[in-house]
Design a protein around this motif. Structure first.
Motif, PDB file in Angstrom:
ATOM      1  N   UNK A 119       0.813  -1.230   0.000  1.00  0.00           N
ATOM      2  CA  UNK A 119       0.000   0.000   0.000  1.00  0.00           C
ATOM      3  C   UNK A 119       0.842   1.274   0.000  1.00  0.00           C
ATOM      4  N   UNK A 120       1.544   1.530  -1.114  1.00  0.00           N
ATOM      5  CA  UNK A 120       2.291   2.782  -1.232  1.00  0.00           C
ATOM      6  C   UNK A 120       1.303   3.942  -1.360  1.00  0.00           C
ATOM      7  N   UNK A 121       1.789   5.148  -1.163  1.00  0.00           N
ATOM      8  CA  UNK A 121       0.938   6.332  -1.243  1.00  0.00           C
ATOM      9  C   UNK A 121       0.305   6.426  -2.632  1.00  0.00           C
ATOM     10  N   UNK A 122      -0.995   6.609  -2.673  1.00  0.00           N
ATOM     11  CA  UNK A 122      -1.708   6.707  -3.942  1.00  0.00           C
ATOM     12  C   UNK A 122      -2.224   5.383  -4.472  1.00  0.00           C
ATOM     13  N   UNK A 123      -1.879   4.278  -3.806  1.00  0.00           N
ATOM     14  CA  UNK A 123      -2.331   2.962  -4.271  1.00  0.00           C
ATOM     15  C   UNK A 123      -3.822   2.789  -3.976  1.00  0.00           C
ATOM     16  N   UNK A 133      -3.989  -7.369   4.020  1.00  0.00           N
ATOM     17  CA  UNK A 133      -3.641  -5.949   3.880  1.00  0.00           C
ATOM     18  C   UNK A 133      -2.582  -5.556   4.903  1.00  0.00           C
ATOM     19  N   UNK A 134      -2.763  -6.001   6.140  1.00  0.00           N
ATOM     20  CA  UNK A 134      -1.803  -5.672   7.202  1.00  0.00           C
ATOM     21  C   UNK A 134      -0.440  -6.291   6.915  1.00  0.00           C
ATOM     22  N   UNK A 135      -0.437  -7.514   6.377  1.00  0.00           N
ATOM     23  CA  UNK A 135       0.823  -8.172   6.049  1.00  0.00           C
ATOM     24  C   UNK A 135       1.573  -7.406   4.963  1.00  0.00           C
ATOM     25  N   UNK A 136       0.854  -6.963   3.928  1.00  0.00           N
ATOM     26  CA  UNK A 136       1.498  -6.194   2.852  1.00  0.00           C
ATOM     27  C   UNK A 136       2.044  -4.880   3.390  1.00  0.00           C
ATOM     28  N   UNK A 137       1.308  -4.252   4.305  1.00  0.00           N
ATOM     29  CA  UNK A 137       1.785  -3.021   4.944  1.00  0.00           C
ATOM     30  C   UNK A 137       3.071  -3.286   5.720  1.00  0.00           C
ATOM     31  N   UNK A 138       3.137  -4.435   6.392  1.00  0.00           N
ATOM     32  CA  UNK A 138       4.331  -4.789   7.169  1.00  0.00           C
ATOM     33  C   UNK A 138       5.542  -4.971   6.266  1.00  0.00           C
ATOM     34  N   UNK A 139       5.366  -5.622   5.108  1.00  0.00           N
ATOM     35  CA  UNK A 139       6.520  -5.825   4.231  1.00  0.00           C
ATOM     36  C   UNK A 139       6.961  -4.518   3.575  1.00  0.00           C
ATOM     37  N   UNK A 140       6.048  -3.580   3.418  1.00  0.00           N
ATOM     38  CA  UNK A 140       6.445  -2.241   2.975  1.00  0.00           C
ATOM     39  C   UNK A 140       7.275  -1.558   4.070  1.00  0.00           C
ATOM     40  N   UNK A 141       6.874  -1.748   5.313  1.00  0.00           N
ATOM     41  CA  UNK A 141       7.623  -1.195   6.440  1.00  0.00           C
ATOM     42  C   UNK A 141       9.015  -1.831   6.519  1.00  0.00           C
ATOM     43  N   UNK A 142       9.083  -3.149   6.358  1.00  0.00           N
ATOM     44  CA  UNK A 142      10.382  -3.826   6.350  1.00  0.00           C
ATOM     45  C   UNK A 142      11.232  -3.317   5.188  1.00  0.00           C
TER      46      UNK A 142
END
Length: 457
Positions: A119-123, A133-142
């Motif tokens: 979930x990058x900005x604008x996605x 969704x939370x998992x994808x957010x976590x891998x973006x954070x990593x």
């Protein structure tokens, strides 16, 4: 799907056979941390390989990432890939999922993977489950964390190279003093380092060795069972870094890495192996990977060295962050290519038939090449993998429908060209020019369709 190996694949296989012939029945030497010369050899021959021990990574990030791995596994989001190696179709022992920038793809071993968007900005990505969704957010954070760590490691490497210091820190613990860029770096250096750490995808991997009936033995050093064979990571931006977070789910209570009675690496512990490509003089390295360790391949290490993953006992996840070479691998790119091909449509009849704006050879040739590209590099690659992406998100459904519609129009374009060739009154020389311009692409299309058809049977 039977396929003739490429010249590069044949050359690589020939090198491997020559190396095995040179070895005969002997093993090449390799080192583990219990060997006295291990760290010296690492600093001397592998200085662009950096390990960050788990204790150096924030505890909360460990917790979130490890939970994200388990979440995606629970929802059945990781799949084994059917890849082509030396003309043979093989299922990978490792299950994978690609997460990354929306619309990006990553191709390895002739298989194109499509990102589950983070979930990058604008996605506008919508996920099937809140947990996904939370998992994808976590891998973006990593990803963001590993970018910062990679830039820091590149700065330290460059600073020590400029100072002519040989002892580059290769294994970094929690108390290691970090070195900044200092005044010796200009803006160009900083931009270059950021670009080389601009990870746009992560390829997540999972394997449970206990559920694999057969794993290949490492062939050169006698390192034991391999989860992933020796390789360079493919299709990356030149000299870009690779960052890997490793998570073995549970390990043996007592690690025997320092057991003097144990020869070589501990087979119960996961390791990453490194060697200089096609070098039989320099000892290889087998580096143990403990829960939460990260390692970084900096600069040209991925090009000059090969690595493998050596299986331990417990199941293991990894998140491998890359700067994928996406110049021909984004949705935006292929949509633009299709629009170029369809610019040759003059008008479309109710029955789907179309007339052409131009019969110039260069225009016809380009149109048929794009026709093949969208069919074999995108549509067939996507649908051959079935509905795996729908496990996480429907993000790719509408774009793929759009590409299919464009492909149908290209089918009509081909028919329109052939209709012109058969039309009475067209000079024979012009007919020959038209046929010559499209013949290679149409022949390739027929052959590839037969191969894809055979692969489904």
């Amino acid at each position: 799907m039977k396929r003739t190996p490429t010249a590069e694949e044949r050359e690589r296989e020939a090198k491997k056979l020559r190396l095995l012939e040179e070895l005969e029945d002997t093993w090449l030497p390799y080192l583990t941390p219990k060997d006295d010369e291990f760290y010296q050899q690492w600093q001397l021959k592998y200085p662009k390989l950096i390990l960050r021990e788990a204790a150096s990574v924030p505890e909360l990030l460990h917790k979130e990432v490890q939970q994200a791995f388990l979440t995606l596994h629970k929802h059945g989001c990781l799949f084994r890939d059917l890849v082509r190696i030396q003309g043979k179709d093989l299922l990978t022992p490792v299950s994978r999922i690609l997460i990354g920038n929306p619309g990006c793809t990553y191709k390895y071993l002739n298989t194109r993977l499509f990102t589950v968007p983070w979930p990058v900005k604008g996605s506008d990505a919508k996920y099937n489950e809140a947990e996904i969704a939370a998992a994808c957010q976590t891998f973006l954070k990593l990803n963001s964390y590993l970018q910062v760590e990679t830039i820091q490691a590149l700065e330290e490497l460059a600073a020590k190279e400029k100072a002519n210091i040989d002892a580059v820190p290769v294994c970094i613990g929690p108390d290691f003093p970090r070195v900044g860029m200092g005044s010796s770096f200009d803006g160009h250096d900083e931009i270059d380092m950021k670009n080389r750490a601009a990870y746009n995808v992560t390829l997540l991997n999972f394997m449970d060795p206990q559920k694999m009936p057969y794993l290949k033995e490492e062939p050169y050093f006698g390192m034991g069972k391999m989860a992933v064979s020796w390789h360079h990571d493919e299709n990356l931006v030149d000299r870009s870094a690779v960052a890997v977070y490793s998570y073995s789910c549970e390990g043996p209570e007592e690690e025997s890495e320092d057991d003097p009675q144990l020869e070589g690496r501990d087979p119960d512990i996961w390791h990453v192996g490194f060697k200089i490509s096609w070098d039989i003089e320099t000892p290889g390295l087998a580096i143990p990977l403990h829960q939460g360790d990260c390692y970084f391949m900096l600069d040209d290490l991925n090009a000059t060295h090969q690595h493998c993953v050596l299986a331990g006992l417990p199941p293991r996840f990894s998140s491998t962050h890359r700067v994928a070479e996406c110049s021909t691998g984004t949705l935006e790119y292929i949509l633009q290519r299709c629009q170029v091909a369809l610019q040759n449509v003059r008008e479309e009849a109710d029955n789907g038939e179309i007339s052409l704006k131009s019969l110039e050879s260069v225009v016809l040739k380009q149109g048929e090449e794009i026709h093949n590209e969208v069919e074999f590099e995108w549509l067939r690659q996507f649908w051959f993998q079935g509905s795996r992406y729908k496990k996480c998100t429907d993000w790719w459904c509408q774009p793929m429908s759009q590409l299919e519609e464009m492909w149908r129009k290209m089918e009509w374009l081909t028919s329109a060209v052939l209709r012109e060739v058969r039309r009475e009154g067209v000079p024979m020389e012009q007919k020959n020019e038209m046929l010559t311009s499209i013949l290679a692409s149409i022949t390739t299309r027929q052959n590839l369709r037969r191969e894809w058809h055979a692969s489904k049977n």
